[in-house]
Design a protein around this motif. Structure first.
Motif, PDB file in Angstrom:
ATOM      1  N   THR A  90       1.029  -1.060  -0.809  1.00 51.87           N
ATOM      2  CA  THR A  90       0.123  -0.304  -0.181  1.00 51.87           C
ATOM      3  C   THR A  90       0.978   1.669  -0.108  1.00 51.87           C
ATOM      4  OG1 THR A  90      -1.772  -0.733   1.409  1.00 51.87           O
ATOM      5  CG2 THR A  90      -1.827   0.956   1.602  1.00 51.87           C
ATOM      6  N   ASP A  91       2.109   1.311   0.656  1.00 50.31           N
ATOM      7  CA  ASP A  91       2.821   2.194   1.231  1.00 50.31           C
ATOM      8  C   ASP A  91       3.696   2.540  -0.557  1.00 50.31           C
ATOM      9  OD1 ASP A  91       2.342   3.114   3.538  1.00 50.31           O
ATOM     10  OD2 ASP A  91       4.196   2.120   4.099  1.00 50.31           O
ATOM     11  N   ILE A  92       3.730   1.324  -1.318  1.00 51.29           N
ATOM     12  CA  ILE A  92       4.346   1.715  -2.314  1.00 51.29           C
ATOM     13  C   ILE A  92       3.854   2.087  -2.925  1.00 51.29           C
ATOM     14  CG2 ILE A  92       5.430   0.269  -4.611  1.00 51.29           C
ATOM     15  CD1 ILE A  92       6.573  -1.617  -2.138  1.00 51.29           C
ATOM     16  N   LEU A  93       2.534   1.574  -3.436  1.00 51.69           N
ATOM     17  CA  LEU A  93       1.392   2.085  -4.403  1.00 51.69           C
ATOM     18  C   LEU A  93       1.072   3.446  -4.583  1.00 51.69           C
ATOM     19  CD1 LEU A  93      -1.540  -0.630  -4.421  1.00 51.69           C
ATOM     20  CD2 LEU A  93       0.115   0.120  -6.129  1.00 51.69           C
ATOM     21  N   LEU A  94       1.023   3.936  -2.600  1.00 47.50           N
ATOM     22  CA  LEU A  94       0.723   5.374  -2.981  1.00 47.50           C
ATOM     23  C   LEU A  94       2.109   6.019  -2.857  1.00 47.50           C
ATOM     24  CD1 LEU A  94      -0.570   5.312   0.917  1.00 47.50           C
ATOM     25  CD2 LEU A  94      -1.677   6.356  -1.246  1.00 47.50           C
ATOM     26  N   GLU A  95       3.206   5.803  -3.104  1.00 45.43           N
ATOM     27  CA  GLU A  95       4.434   6.470  -4.052  1.00 45.43           C
ATOM     28  C   GLU A  95       4.057   6.385  -5.184  1.00 45.43           C
ATOM     29  OE1 GLU A  95       7.018   7.735  -1.865  1.00 45.43           O
ATOM     30  OE2 GLU A  95       5.389   7.997  -0.499  1.00 45.43           O
ATOM     31  N   ILE A  96       4.171   5.452  -5.849  1.00 45.07           N
ATOM     32  CA  ILE A  96       4.337   5.356  -7.130  1.00 45.07           C
ATOM     33  C   ILE A  96       2.794   6.650  -7.297  1.00 45.07           C
ATOM     34  CG2 ILE A  96       3.335   3.797  -9.111  1.00 45.07           C
ATOM     35  CD1 ILE A  96       4.436   1.727  -7.432  1.00 45.07           C
ATOM     36  N   GLU A  97       1.637   6.321  -6.899  1.00 47.84           N
ATOM     37  CA  GLU A  97       0.761   7.436  -7.486  1.00 47.84           C
ATOM     38  C   GLU A  97       1.437   8.960  -7.228  1.00 47.84           C
ATOM     39  OE1 GLU A  97      -2.914   6.056  -5.168  1.00 47.84           O
ATOM     40  OE2 GLU A  97      -2.939   4.488  -6.780  1.00 47.84           O
ATOM     41  N   LYS A  98       1.937   9.016  -6.588  1.00 45.85           N
ATOM     42  CA  LYS A  98       2.429  10.575  -6.094  1.00 45.85           C
ATOM     43  C   LYS A  98       3.216  10.710  -7.540  1.00 45.85           C
ATOM     44  CE  LYS A  98       2.764  10.613  -1.051  1.00 45.85           C
ATOM     45  NZ  LYS A  98       3.495  10.833   0.286  1.00 45.85           N
ATOM     46  N   GLN A  99       3.854   9.840  -7.952  1.00 47.44           N
ATOM     47  CA  GLN A  99       4.583   9.885  -9.021  1.00 47.44           C
ATOM     48  C   GLN A  99       3.928  10.219 -10.324  1.00 47.44           C
ATOM     49  OE1 GLN A  99       7.921   6.622  -8.432  1.00 47.44           O
ATOM     50  NE2 GLN A  99       8.068   7.914  -6.765  1.00 47.44           N
ATOM     51  N   VAL A 100       2.915   9.567 -10.561  1.00 46.30           N
ATOM     52  CA  VAL A 100       1.816   9.920 -11.685  1.00 46.30           C
ATOM     53  C   VAL A 100       1.830  11.214 -12.429  1.00 46.30           C
ATOM     54  CG1 VAL A 100      -0.403   8.471 -12.445  1.00 46.30           C
ATOM     55  CG2 VAL A 100       1.246   6.952 -11.094  1.00 46.30           C
ATOM     56  N   GLY A 101       1.057  11.788 -11.224  1.00 50.02           N
ATOM     57  CA  GLY A 101       0.907  12.692 -11.078  1.00 50.02           C
ATOM     58  C   GLY A 101       2.251  13.698 -12.385  1.00 50.02           C
ATOM     59  N   PRO A 102       3.108  14.000 -11.520  1.00 47.98           N
ATOM     60  CA  PRO A 102       4.613  14.240 -12.424  1.00 47.98           C
ATOM     61  C   PRO A 102       4.401  13.986 -13.641  1.00 47.98           C
ATOM     62  CG  PRO A 102       4.713  14.298  -9.806  1.00 47.98           C
ATOM     63  CD  PRO A 102       3.823  13.535 -10.702  1.00 47.98           C
ATOM     64  N   LEU A 103       4.866  12.675 -13.575  1.00 48.80           N
ATOM     65  CA  LEU A 103       4.878  12.081 -14.732  1.00 48.80           C
ATOM     66  C   LEU A 103       4.105  11.809 -16.048  1.00 48.80           C
ATOM     67  CD1 LEU A 103       6.095   8.644 -13.485  1.00 48.80           C
ATOM     68  CD2 LEU A 103       7.487  10.058 -14.177  1.00 48.80           C
ATOM     69  N   LYS A 104       3.048  11.923 -15.940  1.00 42.51           N
ATOM     70  CA  LYS A 104       2.117  11.927 -16.254  1.00 42.51           C
ATOM     71  C   LYS A 104       2.293  13.807 -17.359  1.00 42.51           C
ATOM     72  CE  LYS A 104      -2.329   9.628 -15.485  1.00 42.51           C
ATOM     73  NZ  LYS A 104      -3.579  10.245 -15.774  1.00 42.51           N
ATOM     74  N   LYS A 105       3.168  14.762 -16.412  1.00 43.93           N
ATOM     75  CA  LYS A 105       3.311  16.379 -17.074  1.00 43.93           C
ATOM     76  C   LYS A 105       4.459  16.532 -17.954  1.00 43.93           C
ATOM     77  CE  LYS A 105       3.510  20.872 -14.937  1.00 43.93           C
ATOM     78  NZ  LYS A 105       2.853  21.959 -14.110  1.00 43.93           N
ATOM     79  N   GLN A 106       5.415  15.708 -17.023  1.00 43.62           N
ATOM     80  CA  GLN A 106       6.600  15.683 -17.789  1.00 43.62           C
ATOM     81  C   GLN A 106       6.305  14.480 -19.220  1.00 43.62           C
ATOM     82  OE1 GLN A 106       9.296  13.124 -15.911  1.00 43.62           O
ATOM     83  NE2 GLN A 106       9.770  14.954 -13.925  1.00 43.62           N
ATOM     84  N   SER A 107       5.098  13.495 -19.287  1.00 44.52           N
ATOM     85  CA  SER A 107       4.805  12.837 -20.317  1.00 44.52           C
ATOM     86  C   SER A 107       4.121  13.705 -21.605  1.00 44.52           C
ATOM     87  CB  SER A 107       3.759  12.190 -20.069  1.00 44.52           C
ATOM     88  OG  SER A 107       3.723  11.030 -21.591  1.00 44.52           O
ATOM     89  N   GLU A 108       3.561  14.772 -21.168  1.00 42.56           N
ATOM     90  CA  GLU A 108       2.605  15.819 -22.040  1.00 42.56           C
ATOM     91  C   GLU A 108       3.830  16.377 -22.486  1.00 42.56           C
ATOM     92  OE1 GLU A 108      -0.225  17.538 -19.303  1.00 42.56           O
ATOM     93  OE2 GLU A 108      -1.326  15.593 -19.621  1.00 42.56           O
ATOM     94  N   VAL A 109       4.302  17.181 -21.474  1.00 47.44           N
ATOM     95  CA  VAL A 109       5.716  18.066 -22.104  1.00 47.44           C
ATOM     96  C   VAL A 109       6.217  17.229 -23.453  1.00 47.44           C
ATOM     97  CG1 VAL A 109       7.917  19.270 -20.940  1.00 47.44           C
ATOM     98  CG2 VAL A 109       5.971  19.147 -20.052  1.00 47.44           C
ATOM     99  N   ALA A 110       6.435  16.230 -22.889  1.00 47.17           N
ATOM    100  CA  ALA A 110       7.864  15.182 -23.748  1.00 47.17           C
ATOM    101  C   ALA A 110       7.222  14.931 -25.676  1.00 47.17           C
ATOM    102  CB  ALA A 110       8.203  13.866 -23.094  1.00 47.17           C
ATOM    103  N   ARG A 111       5.227  14.605 -25.105  1.00 42.23           N
ATOM    104  CA  ARG A 111       4.777  15.345 -26.068  1.00 42.23           C
ATOM    105  C   ARG A 111       4.909  16.020 -27.205  1.00 42.23           C
ATOM    106  NH1 ARG A 111       0.910  11.992 -22.967  1.00 42.23           N
ATOM    107  NH2 ARG A 111       1.344   9.955 -22.706  1.00 42.23           N
ATOM    108  N   GLU A 112       4.262  17.533 -26.160  1.00 43.68           N
ATOM    109  CA  GLU A 112       4.434  18.451 -27.178  1.00 43.68           C
ATOM    110  C   GLU A 112       6.678  18.582 -28.125  1.00 43.68           C
ATOM    111  OE1 GLU A 112       3.363  22.318 -28.109  1.00 43.68           O
ATOM    112  OE2 GLU A 112       2.602  20.330 -27.877  1.00 43.68           O
ATOM    113  N   TYR A 113       7.179  18.424 -26.983  1.00 43.24           N
ATOM    114  CA  TYR A 113       8.601  18.491 -27.136  1.00 43.24           C
ATOM    115  C   TYR A 113       8.443  17.976 -28.404  1.00 43.24           C
ATOM    116  CZ  TYR A 113      13.386  18.093 -28.198  1.00 43.24           C
ATOM    117  OH  TYR A 113      15.043  18.116 -28.882  1.00 43.24           O
TER     118      TYR A 113
END
Length: 170
Positions: A90-113
């Protein structure tokens, strides 16, 4: 095979393995099963034939047939370890979920790039082609001017030769 168990045995099995009980496989006499001793699961029910129906953690739902197969209830220690492992997961999943938002944003920036990079590449190709066409046009114009000048030079040289011949004749 031992046949069907008595009502008393079925009652005892239902009391010992109520729905939700965590169990571990001890033995299974099914050559086609991928379950192995030690695999864990959760009891769903015990039917009138004494089969303990289990939802195995591996994804199987094969039952423990009375008299053929066997399982055991997990000990308190094993249950506590499972709870601890579940807590860790559960702790690991929470940490992963915290990283998903920034990773999505990075992914969008990468797609735009990548989109902009492709657009820039297309513009650079078009610019190169335009400059190439201009260069070809300038080359053609220069070739034409050189031809005109060569023609004029030839005419001037011919005129000069004619003038020299006439000068020499005079």
């Amino acid at each position: 095979m031992y046949g069907f168990p008595s009502d008393e045995v079925v009652k005892r099995l239902r009391e010992e393995f109520p729905e939700g009980t965590r169990v571990a496989l001890v033995r299974m006499d099914d050559p086609y099963s991928k379950l192995e001793p030690g695999d864990r699961g959760t009891v769903k029910s015990v039917d009138d034939g004494g089969t303990i129906h289990v939802s195995w953690d591996k994804g199987s739902s094969l039952g423990i047939a009375y008299g053929e197969d066997s399982c055991r209830k997990l000990s308190e220690k094993e249950l506590a370890e499972e709870q601890l492992n579940l807590s860790r997961i559960t702790d690991i999943l929470l940490e992963i979920e915290k990283q998903v938002g920034p990773l999505k944003k990075q992914s969008e920036v990468a797609r735009e790039y990548l989109r902009l990079k492709d657009a820039l590449k297309n513009l650079e190709i078009n610019l190169f082609l335009l400059e190439y066409e201009r260069s070809e046009k300038n080359k053609t114009e220069m070739d034409n001017k050189i031809q005109i000048l060569n023609d004029e030079l030839a005419q001037t040289n011919e005129s000069l030769d004619n003038t020299r011949q006439e000068y020499e004749r005079i």
